[in-house]
Scaffold this motif. Structure first.
Motif, PDB file in Angstrom:
ATOM      1  N   ASN A 157       0.838  -1.188   0.000  1.00  0.00           N
ATOM      2  CA  ASN A 157       0.000   0.000   0.000  1.00  0.00           C
ATOM      3  C   ASN A 157       0.884   1.253   0.000  1.00  0.00           C
ATOM      4  O   ASN A 157       2.118   1.176  -0.066  1.00  0.00           O
ATOM      5  CB  ASN A 157      -0.927  -0.021   1.218  1.00  0.00           C
ATOM      6  CG  ASN A 157      -2.108   0.929   1.070  1.00  0.00           C
ATOM      7  OD1 ASN A 157      -2.274   1.573   0.043  1.00  0.00           O
ATOM      8  ND2 ASN A 157      -2.922   1.021   2.101  1.00  0.00           N
ATOM      9  N   THR A 158       0.267   2.405   0.133  1.00  0.00           N
ATOM     10  CA  THR A 158       0.959   3.686   0.134  1.00  0.00           C
ATOM     11  C   THR A 158       2.040   3.762   1.206  1.00  0.00           C
ATOM     12  O   THR A 158       1.882   3.246   2.309  1.00  0.00           O
ATOM     13  CB  THR A 158      -0.063   4.819   0.355  1.00  0.00           C
ATOM     14  OG1 THR A 158       0.617   6.086   0.429  1.00  0.00           O
ATOM     15  CG2 THR A 158      -0.867   4.618   1.630  1.00  0.00           C
ATOM     16  N   ASN A 159       3.168   4.398   0.871  1.00  0.00           N
ATOM     17  CA  ASN A 159       4.227   4.713   1.831  1.00  0.00           C
ATOM     18  C   ASN A 159       4.624   3.495   2.669  1.00  0.00           C
ATOM     19  O   ASN A 159       4.652   3.533   3.899  1.00  0.00           O
ATOM     20  CB  ASN A 159       3.772   5.864   2.742  1.00  0.00           C
ATOM     21  CG  ASN A 159       4.927   6.496   3.490  1.00  0.00           C
ATOM     22  OD1 ASN A 159       6.073   6.430   3.058  1.00  0.00           O
ATOM     23  ND2 ASN A 159       4.636   7.104   4.625  1.00  0.00           N
ATOM     24  N   THR A 160       4.941   2.424   1.978  1.00  0.00           N
ATOM     25  CA  THR A 160       5.262   1.146   2.622  1.00  0.00           C
ATOM     26  C   THR A 160       6.671   0.706   2.251  1.00  0.00           C
ATOM     27  O   THR A 160       7.117   0.908   1.121  1.00  0.00           O
ATOM     28  CB  THR A 160       4.243   0.065   2.206  1.00  0.00           C
ATOM     29  OG1 THR A 160       2.946   0.421   2.699  1.00  0.00           O
ATOM     30  CG2 THR A 160       4.621  -1.305   2.732  1.00  0.00           C
ATOM     31  N   SER A 161       7.377   0.115   3.208  1.00  0.00           N
ATOM     32  CA  SER A 161       8.727  -0.394   2.956  1.00  0.00           C
ATOM     33  C   SER A 161       8.861  -1.785   3.572  1.00  0.00           C
ATOM     34  O   SER A 161       8.529  -1.977   4.747  1.00  0.00           O
ATOM     35  CB  SER A 161       9.779   0.543   3.557  1.00  0.00           C
ATOM     36  OG  SER A 161      11.081   0.030   3.360  1.00  0.00           O
ATOM     37  N   ILE A 162       9.323  -2.743   2.761  1.00  0.00           N
ATOM     38  CA  ILE A 162       9.549  -4.092   3.269  1.00  0.00           C
ATOM     39  C   ILE A 162      10.914  -4.592   2.798  1.00  0.00           C
ATOM     40  O   ILE A 162      11.459  -4.110   1.807  1.00  0.00           O
ATOM     41  CB  ILE A 162       8.462  -5.095   2.814  1.00  0.00           C
ATOM     42  CG1 ILE A 162       8.546  -5.315   1.296  1.00  0.00           C
ATOM     43  CG2 ILE A 162       7.087  -4.652   3.234  1.00  0.00           C
ATOM     44  CD1 ILE A 162       7.689  -6.458   0.827  1.00  0.00           C
ATOM     45  N   ARG A 163      11.452  -5.549   3.553  1.00  0.00           N
ATOM     46  CA  ARG A 163      12.649  -6.269   3.146  1.00  0.00           C
ATOM     47  C   ARG A 163      12.281  -7.743   3.015  1.00  0.00           C
ATOM     48  O   ARG A 163      11.599  -8.284   3.874  1.00  0.00           O
ATOM     49  CB  ARG A 163      13.768  -6.084   4.171  1.00  0.00           C
ATOM     50  CG  ARG A 163      14.366  -4.685   4.184  1.00  0.00           C
ATOM     51  CD  ARG A 163      15.330  -4.499   5.332  1.00  0.00           C
ATOM     52  NE  ARG A 163      14.639  -4.429   6.619  1.00  0.00           N
ATOM     53  CZ  ARG A 163      14.987  -5.121   7.696  1.00  0.00           C
ATOM     54  NH1 ARG A 163      16.002  -5.960   7.660  1.00  0.00           N
ATOM     55  NH2 ARG A 163      14.318  -4.972   8.833  1.00  0.00           N
ATOM     56  N   VAL A 164      12.738  -8.359   1.939  1.00  0.00           N
ATOM     57  CA  VAL A 164      12.365  -9.732   1.640  1.00  0.00           C
ATOM     58  C   VAL A 164      13.610 -10.604   1.563  1.00  0.00           C
ATOM     59  O   VAL A 164      14.564 -10.270   0.870  1.00  0.00           O
ATOM     60  CB  VAL A 164      11.592  -9.817   0.298  1.00  0.00           C
ATOM     61  CG1 VAL A 164      11.234 -11.258  -0.025  1.00  0.00           C
ATOM     62  CG2 VAL A 164      10.339  -8.952   0.355  1.00  0.00           C
ATOM     63  N   SER A 165      13.581 -11.713   2.273  1.00  0.00           N
ATOM     64  CA  SER A 165      14.675 -12.685   2.205  1.00  0.00           C
ATOM     65  C   SER A 165      14.118 -14.009   1.714  1.00  0.00           C
ATOM     66  O   SER A 165      13.118 -14.504   2.234  1.00  0.00           O
ATOM     67  CB  SER A 165      15.315 -12.885   3.576  1.00  0.00           C
ATOM     68  OG  SER A 165      16.254 -13.947   3.528  1.00  0.00           O
ATOM     69  N   GLN A 166      14.758 -14.572   0.699  1.00  0.00           N
ATOM     70  CA  GLN A 166      14.409 -15.912   0.246  1.00  0.00           C
ATOM     71  C   GLN A 166      15.655 -16.793   0.232  1.00  0.00           C
ATOM     72  O   GLN A 166      15.898 -17.542  -0.708  1.00  0.00           O
ATOM     73  CB  GLN A 166      13.769 -15.860  -1.140  1.00  0.00           C
ATOM     74  CG  GLN A 166      12.337 -15.353  -1.103  1.00  0.00           C
ATOM     75  CD  GLN A 166      11.639 -15.538  -2.433  1.00  0.00           C
ATOM     76  OE1 GLN A 166      12.073 -15.003  -3.434  1.00  0.00           O
ATOM     77  NE2 GLN A 166      10.568 -16.307  -2.437  1.00  0.00           N
ATOM     78  N   LYS A 167      16.441 -16.658   1.275  1.00  0.00           N
ATOM     79  CA  LYS A 167      17.612 -17.515   1.409  1.00  0.00           C
ATOM     80  C   LYS A 167      17.168 -18.969   1.524  1.00  0.00           C
ATOM     81  O   LYS A 167      16.060 -19.261   1.945  1.00  0.00           O
ATOM     82  CB  LYS A 167      18.410 -17.121   2.655  1.00  0.00           C
ATOM     83  CG  LYS A 167      18.984 -15.707   2.595  1.00  0.00           C
ATOM     84  CD  LYS A 167      19.690 -15.345   3.883  1.00  0.00           C
ATOM     85  CE  LYS A 167      20.204 -13.922   3.863  1.00  0.00           C
ATOM     86  NZ  LYS A 167      20.854 -13.538   5.134  1.00  0.00           N
ATOM     87  N   LYS A 168      18.051 -19.842   1.153  1.00  0.00           N
ATOM     88  CA  LYS A 168      17.725 -21.259   1.186  1.00  0.00           C
ATOM     89  C   LYS A 168      17.267 -21.671   2.580  1.00  0.00           C
ATOM     90  O   LYS A 168      17.935 -21.421   3.575  1.00  0.00           O
ATOM     91  CB  LYS A 168      18.944 -22.083   0.770  1.00  0.00           C
ATOM     92  CG  LYS A 168      18.658 -23.577   0.657  1.00  0.00           C
ATOM     93  CD  LYS A 168      19.880 -24.332   0.178  1.00  0.00           C
ATOM     94  CE  LYS A 168      19.588 -25.823   0.083  1.00  0.00           C
ATOM     95  NZ  LYS A 168      20.775 -26.589  -0.385  1.00  0.00           N
ATOM     96  N   GLY A 169      16.090 -22.293   2.627  1.00  0.00           N
ATOM     97  CA  GLY A 169      15.587 -22.776   3.906  1.00  0.00           C
ATOM     98  C   GLY A 169      14.736 -21.798   4.676  1.00  0.00           C
ATOM     99  O   GLY A 169      14.213 -22.142   5.734  1.00  0.00           O
ATOM    100  N   GLU A 170      14.585 -20.564   4.186  1.00  0.00           N
ATOM    101  CA  GLU A 170      13.727 -19.623   4.901  1.00  0.00           C
ATOM    102  C   GLU A 170      12.970 -18.727   3.933  1.00  0.00           C
ATOM    103  O   GLU A 170      13.447 -18.421   2.842  1.00  0.00           O
ATOM    104  CB  GLU A 170      14.518 -18.765   5.886  1.00  0.00           C
ATOM    105  CG  GLU A 170      15.289 -17.622   5.261  1.00  0.00           C
ATOM    106  CD  GLU A 170      15.793 -16.624   6.289  1.00  0.00           C
ATOM    107  OE1 GLU A 170      15.664 -16.881   7.490  1.00  0.00           O
ATOM    108  OE2 GLU A 170      16.330 -15.587   5.877  1.00  0.00           O
ATOM    109  N   ARG A 171      11.764 -18.335   4.357  1.00  0.00           N
ATOM    110  CA  ARG A 171      10.975 -17.338   3.638  1.00  0.00           C
ATOM    111  C   ARG A 171      10.576 -16.299   4.683  1.00  0.00           C
ATOM    112  O   ARG A 171       9.785 -16.581   5.583  1.00  0.00           O
ATOM    113  CB  ARG A 171       9.748 -17.971   2.993  1.00  0.00           C
ATOM    114  CG  ARG A 171      10.077 -19.042   1.964  1.00  0.00           C
ATOM    115  CD  ARG A 171       8.820 -19.489   1.220  1.00  0.00           C
ATOM    116  NE  ARG A 171       7.852 -20.068   2.126  1.00  0.00           N
ATOM    117  CZ  ARG A 171       6.561 -20.238   1.822  1.00  0.00           C
ATOM    118  NH1 ARG A 171       6.101 -19.849   0.661  1.00  0.00           N
ATOM    119  NH2 ARG A 171       5.743 -20.796   2.694  1.00  0.00           N
TER     120      ARG A 171
END
Length: 324
Positions: free
Chosen positions: A138-152
């Motif tokens: 949505n508006t004015n949103t910040s996320i960090r995404v990790s898809q390292k092996k074995g984790e989501r």
């Protein structure tokens, strides 16, 4: 008593919603098409509710289709294009859905490493993860995404995001919001973070909430549960389908107010617009409004305040001030 979902008019609305969903996923979808969809959604609350139900039904059907497909070998050739179009009848819900393979608004394929994604004020993006999950910002949103092996894992640093998660028991999908953790158990859910609280609304499936701070509190969430948590405590309430749909209306560029105070409505508009609404009189802020607006249509809200509520509206470059 006849079930309203079985009336010819209700069936027509569902068919129209399915047609809109199919059109929205075509590559040639344009801003003019989005404006037409917004007008259709705005025409009646039943239109918006039908669209959300059709979209949810398609997501469920798409997951089942994926599960039935045989596993491909590592060296199997992938077809360059596999258009899919079918109509399924969901008897229990009385919903017809149009299924297509395509992208909805902006999509990204995420590399298997931590990355940051953000929207500006008024922004709206969709992230398509490698595992088939989707995150809508949505508006004015910040996320960090990790898809390292074995984790989501995702960290919601600010703002609001809608999650549609492909369930994988061996690799749980985790959303971290400060010291608050939400773990997917086959789930569609919304997470909203502000300066004081975290809000989790569960649309479908199950989710586990844990406070990893000093309070060490936990809760299992089921569809309709809305959890609001601070650093020290949390509470869970129940919302019906219409209430949940209202909370998700931003996904279609809309704000829906049902006996909402002007102060709260103005605060919601201000999340999406650089030009701010200012309610100068606390008594005016307690007045209530009912209506559906485009997220960027501050002028329409000001017109209602002036023409219907008989309030004084003063326009300047950076703000719209509402007083008696």
């Amino acid at each position: 008593m006849t079930d309203a979902t079985q009336t010819p008019n209700a069936k027509r609305v569902r068919m129209d919603a399915a047609a809109w969903l199919e059109r929205r996923q075509r590559p040639e979808w344009s801003p003019a098409d989005q404006a037409d969809l917004t007008r259709w959604l705005d025409a009646a609350p039943t239109n918006h509710l039908a669209y959300l139900r059709v979209e949810a039904a398609w997501d469920r059907a798409n997951r089942l289709t994926a599960l039935r497909q045989p596993m491909r070998g590592a060296n199997s050739a992938q077809p360059a294009r596999r258009p899919i179009f079918h109509v399924m009848a969901i008897a229990a819900a009385g919903i017809c859905i149009v299924a297509v393979l395509g992208a909805v608004t902006t999509s990204y394929t995420l590399a298997p490493q931590e990355k940051t994604y953000a929207t500006q004020t008024g922004g709206h993006d969709i992230l398509a993860l490698q595992d088939g999950s989707k995150i809508e910002l949505n508006t004015n949103t910040s996320i960090r995404v990790s898809q390292k092996k074995g984790e989501r894992k995702v960290w919601l640093d600010k703002g609001e995001a809608y999650f549609r998660i492909k369930h994988d028991p061996a690799h749980p999908f985790i959303v971290m919001v400060g010291e608050h953790r939400v773990t997917d158990l086959g789930t569609t859910f919304l997470v909203h973070r502000d300066s004081q609280n975290v809000k989790v609304a569960l649309i479908e499936g199950l989710a586990q909430y844990d406070n990893l701070g000093n309070s060490k509190q936990s809760a299992r969430l089921s569809p309709g549960d809305v959890l609001v948590a601070s650093a020290e405590k949390f509470q869970v309430s129940k919302e019906n389908t219409a209430q949940l749909a209202t909370g998700l209306s931003w996904r279609h560029g809309l704000l829906i107010f049902r006996y909402t105070t002007l102060a709260d409505a103005a605060a919601e508009f201000n999340r999406y617009n650089a030009r701010k609404l200012v309610i100068a009189d606390p008594a005016v802020g307690k007045l209530k409004i009912v209506g559906t607006f485009a997220t960027n249509n501050v002028a329409a809200f000001a017109d209602i305040a002036e023409d219907v509520l008989r309030l004084k509206v003063t326009h300047s470059e950076n703000e719209i001030r509402i007083t008696r």
